[in-house]
Design an enzyme around this catalytic site. Sequence first.
Site, PDB file in Angstrom:
ATOM      1  N   THR A  52     -48.927  23.683 -25.375  1.00 14.09           N
ATOM      2  CA  THR A  52     -48.609  23.571 -26.793  1.00 14.09           C
ATOM      3  C   THR A  52     -49.118  22.234 -27.309  1.00 14.09           C
ATOM      4  O   THR A  52     -49.041  21.211 -26.601  1.00 14.09           O
ATOM      5  CB  THR A  52     -47.099  23.733 -27.070  1.00 14.09           C
ATOM      6  OG1 THR A  52     -46.865  23.613 -28.480  1.00 14.09           O
ATOM      7  CG2 THR A  52     -46.258  22.737 -26.311  1.00 14.09           C
ATOM      8  N   GLU A  53     -49.656  22.244 -28.529  1.00 10.95           N
ATOM      9  CA  GLU A  53     -50.365  21.077 -29.057  1.00 10.95           C
ATOM     10  C   GLU A  53     -49.514  19.818 -29.131  1.00 10.95           C
ATOM     11  O   GLU A  53     -50.037  18.702 -29.109  1.00 10.95           O
ATOM     12  CB  GLU A  53     -50.907  21.344 -30.473  1.00 10.95           C
ATOM     13  CG  GLU A  53     -51.847  22.518 -30.608  1.00 10.95           C
ATOM     14  CD  GLU A  53     -51.119  23.748 -31.091  1.00 10.95           C
ATOM     15  OE1 GLU A  53     -51.359  24.168 -32.235  1.00 10.95           O
ATOM     16  OE2 GLU A  53     -50.291  24.283 -30.311  1.00 10.95           O
ATOM     17  N   ASN A  54     -48.194  19.978 -29.278  1.00  8.83           N
ATOM     18  CA  ASN A  54     -47.367  18.785 -29.431  1.00  8.83           C
ATOM     19  C   ASN A  54     -47.044  18.096 -28.103  1.00  8.83           C
ATOM     20  O   ASN A  54     -46.304  17.120 -28.095  1.00  8.83           O
ATOM     21  CB  ASN A  54     -46.079  19.113 -30.197  1.00  8.83           C
ATOM     22  CG  ASN A  54     -45.292  20.242 -29.587  1.00  8.83           C
ATOM     23  OD1 ASN A  54     -45.852  21.227 -29.117  1.00  8.83           O
ATOM     24  ND2 ASN A  54     -43.974  20.132 -29.591  1.00  8.83           N
ATOM     25  N   GLY A  55     -47.631  18.583 -26.984  1.00  9.09           N
ATOM     26  CA  GLY A  55     -47.573  17.783 -25.765  1.00  9.09           C
ATOM     27  C   GLY A  55     -46.811  18.337 -24.597  1.00  9.09           C
ATOM     28  O   GLY A  55     -46.066  17.608 -23.943  1.00  9.09           O
ATOM     29  N   SER A  94     -53.044  15.858 -25.493  1.00 10.91           N
ATOM     30  CA  SER A  94     -52.990  17.302 -25.697  1.00 10.91           C
ATOM     31  C   SER A  94     -54.268  17.822 -26.339  1.00 10.91           C
ATOM     32  O   SER A  94     -54.852  18.821 -25.896  1.00 10.91           O
ATOM     33  CB  SER A  94     -51.780  17.663 -26.563  1.00 10.91           C
ATOM     34  OG  SER A  94     -51.691  19.050 -26.741  1.00 10.91           O
TER      35      SER A  94
END
Length: 224
Positions: A52-55, A94
């Site tokens: 997921t892009e937020n890490g 990320s």
Amino acid sequence: MTSATTTGWTRDQIAMRVAQDIANGSYVNLGIGIPELVASHVPAGRTFIYHTENGLLGMGPSPATGQGDPELINAGKRRVTMMPGAAFFDQATSFAMIRGGHLDLSVLGALQVAANGDLANWSTGADDAIPAVGGAMDLVAGVKRVFVMTTHMTKEGEPKLVQHCTYPLTGRAVVTRIYTDLAVIDVTPRGFALVELAPGIPFDFVQERTGAPIIQSHALEARK
């Protein structure tokens, strides 16, 4: 254009069909909305590693309603779980993973998909729309394949699979395969090509609800 149909696959059935086409051990990013359902339909004997892009790498499915850690969320701000061995990192790392080509697949929703694979999945034209493109532009440019999950038509009965997108583009010629409530359709150099019809749905029914021609013979080739 006629009103949107309610026949065909449910959202969970679409997610199950998508999961069947993901190879064991794939690194996958699931977009906001119905793509998140894929995490609940992993075929027996397979493991998918979700990013997921937020890490977070090693994201698990959403917890039961009212449960889970409010600090543990995905890019859509939904609570998620962690799989054993999961890792946290900052957003710059990320996106370096995404842009560096380290993800095998992204599964995204769509407002429109064009016959050449152009994708439009964001708009600022409606009050309830996703307010900005977010990480989608990076995802479609950096991953190896892009699957789209969507209803075949809008609530107003307009086709989402079109000859040319009229919404702002997320990426040009990026979509590999489309999964709707009516069919599975490949994007090929010749345009849309049928892979599979939902049970009980005839080809003509799908073609009438698609804004571009669909190659039917491809379905036989795809089974080989």
